[in-house]
Write a protein that holds these residues in place. Sequence first.
Motif, short mmCIF file in Angstrom:
data_model
loop_
_atom_site.label_atom_id
_atom_site.label_comp_id
_atom_site.label_asym_id
_atom_site.label_seq_id
_atom_site.Cartn_x
_atom_site.Cartn_y
_atom_site.Cartn_z
N VAL A 136 2.96 -2.61 -1.81
CA VAL A 136 2.73 -1.57 -0.81
C VAL A 136 1.26 -1.63 -0.44
CG1 VAL A 136 2.98 0.85 -0.23
CG2 VAL A 136 4.48 -0.15 -1.93
N SER A 137 0.97 -1.74 0.84
CA SER A 137 -0.42 -1.82 1.28
C SER A 137 -0.74 -0.66 2.21
CB SER A 137 -0.67 -3.13 2.04
OG SER A 137 -0.51 -4.21 1.19
N LEU A 138 -1.82 0.01 1.92
CA LEU A 138 -2.33 1.06 2.79
C LEU A 138 -3.35 0.40 3.72
CD1 LEU A 138 -2.72 4.07 3.55
CD2 LEU A 138 -4.38 4.21 1.71
N LEU A 139 -3.12 0.51 5.02
CA LEU A 139 -3.96 -0.21 5.96
C LEU A 139 -5.09 0.68 6.47
CD1 LEU A 139 -1.24 -1.93 8.16
CD2 LEU A 139 -2.10 -2.61 5.94
N GLY A 140 -6.31 0.15 6.40
CA GLY A 140 -7.44 0.80 7.05
C GLY A 140 -7.80 -0.02 8.27
#
Lengths: 438, 294
Positions: free
Chosen positions: A123-127
């Motif tokens: 799971v990647s949280l994108l900035g």
Amino acid sequence: METTAPVPGAAPEDAASPAPVRRHRARWAVPAAAVVAVGAAFAAPPLLATADTAGLPEVTPEELVARVLEAEPQALSGTVVHTARLGLPDLSLAEVGGADPIGLLGGSSTLRVWTDGEQRSRVSLLGQASEYSVVADGAQAWTYSSSDDEVVHYALSEADRARLDALAAERAAAPEVAGDLPTPEEIGRAALARAEQHATVGVDAATTVAGRDAYQAVVTPAGADTLVGRIVVAVDAQTWTPLRVQVWSSDDAETPALEVGFTDVAFAAPSDQVLTFSPPPGADVREVVVPLPQHPVDPPAGAPDADALAEALEDPTAEPPLPEGVTVTGDGWDAVVQVANVDVAGLLAADPAAVAELAVPQKTFGSAGAQELYEQFVPQDGEGPVPDLDQQALYDQLTTPVEGGRLLESSLLSVLVLDDGRVLAGAVPAQTLLDLAG
Amino acid sequence: MSPADVAAPARAAEDARYAPRRGALGRLLRSELRLVLGRRRNVVLLVGLALVPVLLGLVLFLTRDTALAGQGPPFVTSVTSNGLFLVVASLFLCLPFLLPLTIGIASGDAVAGEAAAGTLRYLLVVPVGRTRLLLVKACAALAFAAAAVLAIAVVGLVAGAVLFGLGDLTLLSGDTIPLSAGVLRVAGVVAYVGLSMTGLVAVGLFFSTLTEVPVGAMAATVVVAVVSSVLGQLPQLEVIHPYLLTTHWFDFAEMLRIRPDGGVLAEGLAVQAAWVAVFGSLAWARFTTADVSS
């Protein structure tokens, strides 16, 4: 090639004649048409996307919950949008530091999810120009933050791993990761699994999520005092995978206080490259040994709902209930967890995971002297006895002082931290906590 | 010379358009490109942009063993471990202001500059219609935008290779890909940034057809870019954010994720295409109907 003759000079006889003027007006119709066409091109797809859900067979609430809980977790990949309107103070810190789980506390965040439906997921949280990834790979897990190039590796100790192998554990022994990221299918399953205890489950009209037909299960808490109005879980009609979870606060009927949902999902096994992780060269790798619980499946007796909610909110100030010194008042959604003898400042500082979760940008000073002075007080790796200044500031910013302690109020969860070391948390109004604290 | 004097030869030129000479368009385009890319002011702008990666690289090279190493905005921190990131870091630093400024100067000057110098009426003498003349101007402005982005990218690549060496690329997700794939990703970043400038070029071209004062057109173009990014900061205007000129500029980071999402990149390019369609047609409507008196 042009067919009309524009007026090259300020020729009076041309300006007076009506024909070129009309042609000139006709020319300006082209940009007007372009505006209309562009507007239509951007507005049309969402309008056309409203799929017809009339063909779905009826389903009873009990059946829906049972189907979701029985369904095999699916291999999938997709994009998730997480929107929180918790009524917390604006956290400008999160924007400076790049992608960070603390940013999930407010505003809209985009996540990418890949899972094989079994033990491996990413799971990647994108900035904007950063990314925070959580990769679970069987009995080990990694987190990577691109803004400070730090890898945290969570693994079991040798002895525990041997024990786990001996048990041939049925349930995936994925270690707890500090700063884990929420996904709709996990939260949705958790919400429905606990639904039958202290809530009523209903079925709302079918809807469309990420272009797929979905049933909607509505979980209405039975408690009179809780801040949670209802939880709506949209469940994919084909795979019975929760696609969207909306948590509505009891004070706001207009917009959900918390919404986690796929905007785009594909049910296919992701490639191994995505599901594995090896630390990049030159990155700091911090090893965290996760203890295996003595009794593998033994959830804490205290209010699982409040606990789940705290997890869902990624709330750094809500510590999970500890076995000792924990008391629970009320039941179901009204439950208030009370933990005694908590040294909040010490806990934040001593827990490297919590520190990592609250990572703030590196501080730089113009002069070497100031830098050294700062480093004396604030250890660089954030593991020293002195809490990080910014973390303290964050805590101060999130909470408001009340008599005898500090209070965090949001539209779904209240946390009261008392000066005598007690921490009270629950999905109840702040006044309930204050009354309980006496 | 009064406008009335100008009218006669200009009219003759407009009439001559009906019998266009072969190759006139190509010749005009070639001369226009030579003019724009060879103009001393534009060359200075390109050199200035090319200096950004050199300066950034030197600063990072000189401070890499000090306490200041590893600090700074995204991508800049990665430069010392891989020179390939110097390209990305330089684009990242130039994108908010320097790049729009130079491109605003070149595209705002396109038509207004000719009008101010009194050469526009002579340009209309060329046996090429106004639509095609505008196309030539647009091509020249786009060529300058491409040159600006490429100047940063090429110099960044060379400086990065010389100062830090090139190696396997660490993506934002922490995964490492081989150098060849990494170069392709960075080329994708450069292409996306270049294409992201097309909307601004169209806006500049439109302002350029409105006025005979090139500075006004240049300033207005830069103001559009700045105002757009300011509006992009206001949470109250979240509804219009997806359609702003600048919102998707930084989506080039998508190229550096483990699985670049084509949808995100396509959305950014679609917004640019929309701005090009609207402001390109506005520029066309204005330029083909305007009275040219200078």
